[in-house]
Design a protein around this motif. Sequence first.
Motif, PDB file in Angstrom:
ATOM      1  N   GLY A 263      -7.601   1.936  17.249  1.00  0.00           N
ATOM      2  CA  GLY A 263      -8.735   1.054  17.005  1.00  0.00           C
ATOM      3  C   GLY A 263      -8.447  -0.421  17.183  1.00  0.00           C
ATOM      4  N   GLY A 264      -7.209  -0.789  17.517  1.00  0.00           N
ATOM      5  CA  GLY A 264      -6.851  -2.203  17.606  1.00  0.00           C
ATOM      6  C   GLY A 264      -7.587  -2.939  18.713  1.00  0.00           C
ATOM      7  N   GLU A 265      -7.452  -2.453  19.947  1.00  0.00           N
ATOM      8  CA  GLU A 265      -8.107  -3.127  21.070  1.00  0.00           C
ATOM      9  C   GLU A 265      -9.620  -2.964  21.006  1.00  0.00           C
ATOM     10  OE1 GLU A 265      -6.549  -2.302  24.886  1.00  0.00           O
ATOM     11  OE2 GLU A 265      -4.540  -3.070  24.437  1.00  0.00           O
ATOM     12  N   GLN A 266     -10.090  -1.825  20.485  1.00  0.00           N
ATOM     13  CA  GLN A 266     -11.540  -1.654  20.334  1.00  0.00           C
ATOM     14  C   GLN A 266     -12.110  -2.714  19.400  1.00  0.00           C
ATOM     15  OE1 GLN A 266      -9.183   0.716  20.227  1.00  0.00           O
ATOM     16  NE2 GLN A 266     -10.051   2.768  20.467  1.00  0.00           N
ATOM     17  N   PHE A 267     -11.369  -3.001  18.328  1.00  0.00           N
ATOM     18  CA  PHE A 267     -11.836  -4.035  17.406  1.00  0.00           C
ATOM     19  C   PHE A 267     -11.857  -5.395  18.092  1.00  0.00           C
ATOM     20  CE2 PHE A 267     -10.657  -7.620  14.768  1.00  0.00           C
ATOM     21  CZ  PHE A 267     -11.706  -7.644  13.866  1.00  0.00           C
ATOM     22  N   MET A 268     -10.825  -5.719  18.851  1.00  0.00           N
ATOM     23  CA  MET A 268     -10.765  -7.019  19.518  1.00  0.00           C
ATOM     24  C   MET A 268     -12.010  -7.238  20.378  1.00  0.00           C
ATOM     25  SD  MET A 268      -7.925  -8.638  18.666  1.00  0.00           S
ATOM     26  CE  MET A 268      -7.568  -9.791  19.996  1.00  0.00           C
ATOM     27  N   ARG A 269     -12.366  -6.239  21.149  1.00  0.00           N
ATOM     28  CA  ARG A 269     -13.552  -6.371  22.009  1.00  0.00           C
ATOM     29  C   ARG A 269     -14.823  -6.475  21.174  1.00  0.00           C
ATOM     30  NH1 ARG A 269     -10.374  -2.517  24.860  1.00  0.00           N
ATOM     31  NH2 ARG A 269      -9.720  -3.291  26.913  1.00  0.00           N
ATOM     32  N   ALA A 270     -14.902  -5.675  20.120  1.00  0.00           N
ATOM     33  CA  ALA A 270     -16.103  -5.701  19.276  1.00  0.00           C
ATOM     34  C   ALA A 270     -16.251  -7.029  18.553  1.00  0.00           C
ATOM     35  CB  ALA A 270     -16.050  -4.556  18.267  1.00  0.00           C
ATOM     36  N   ALA A 271     -15.133  -7.715  18.275  1.00  0.00           N
ATOM     37  CA  ALA A 271     -15.177  -8.998  17.567  1.00  0.00           C
ATOM     38  C   ALA A 271     -15.410 -10.174  18.505  1.00  0.00           C
ATOM     39  CB  ALA A 271     -13.885  -9.210  16.788  1.00  0.00           C
ATOM     40  N   GLY A 272     -15.546  -9.912  19.812  1.00  0.00           N
ATOM     41  CA  GLY A 272     -15.872 -10.984  20.748  1.00  0.00           C
ATOM     42  C   GLY A 272     -14.753 -11.403  21.672  1.00  0.00           C
ATOM     43  N   TRP A 273     -13.576 -10.789  21.561  1.00  0.00           N
ATOM     44  CA  TRP A 273     -12.470 -11.114  22.451  1.00  0.00           C
ATOM     45  C   TRP A 273     -12.661 -10.385  23.777  1.00  0.00           C
ATOM     46  CZ3 TRP A 273      -8.283 -14.239  20.765  1.00  0.00           C
ATOM     47  CH2 TRP A 273      -8.301 -14.563  19.405  1.00  0.00           C
ATOM     48  N   VAL A 274     -12.229 -11.026  24.859  1.00  0.00           N
ATOM     49  CA  VAL A 274     -12.348 -10.419  26.185  1.00  0.00           C
ATOM     50  C   VAL A 274     -10.973 -10.417  26.849  1.00  0.00           C
ATOM     51  CG1 VAL A 274     -14.764 -11.023  26.516  1.00  0.00           C
ATOM     52  CG2 VAL A 274     -12.989 -12.639  27.205  1.00  0.00           C
ATOM     53  N   LEU A 275     -10.736  -9.411  27.670  1.00  0.00           N
ATOM     54  CA  LEU A 275      -9.455  -9.282  28.365  1.00  0.00           C
ATOM     55  C   LEU A 275      -9.493 -10.102  29.648  1.00  0.00           C
ATOM     56  CD1 LEU A 275      -6.796  -7.782  27.904  1.00  0.00           C
ATOM     57  CD2 LEU A 275      -7.670  -5.942  29.357  1.00  0.00           C
TER      58      LEU A 275
END
Length: 223
Positions: free
Chosen positions: A117-129
Amino acid sequence: MSASPTRSGTPPGSPSAAKIAAAAAAAATARLPAPEPVSAEAAHAEAKFVAARKAMVRIIQWELNDDKHRALEQILDTTQYLLKICGNVKNSPDESKFRRIRITNPTFARHVRDASGGEQFMRAAGWVLQVHDFEKHFAFEHQPGQWEWRVLEAACVELEKLIALLQGKIQRGMGDKKAAQEKMRQQVRAALEDDKAQREARYEAEPRIGLSKAGGAIAAVDQ
């Protein structure tokens, strides 16, 4: 002849105090300015925020808090790290160094990239790769006032809730573990005491058995 006042002191036909108060309230309400209409753009942004926040909360509850496959201590470490990087952006929006994180960073890799769930959370919180200097980074480019920024703020609140929940579970687990250890110590102590009592009983019985055998042998010789 004038009408006599009622027992309450209000002449017959006069408006009651409740009616007077209601009329005054209605007059005050009428003087209030009408609420400004919400623009279509603002309504659209609010709808996006609500949907994004819901998705983010779901990821925290069902993906990040994966206690079936990870220890509570591991989940707590990941959650605290995520709160740190999101909190750094929220508390220091002008610090560019907080807005970009290499995914190859060992700490990030351990706590986020390799965590459920780490990267999923990052994207959901507004972070982009993104790719920066030939390396992949997670970047946060939104600004205060935007609906994405509100999602980041909400994410910090939800992470704090999860941290409190995990710490409570770990504390209760430590209490249960200590209770189990104490119970085991008591059982071992009782077993040792029982064994000691049995050995003492055998020790006390052995001299009598020896004397009994010796007495029998002497009696046999005399015969």
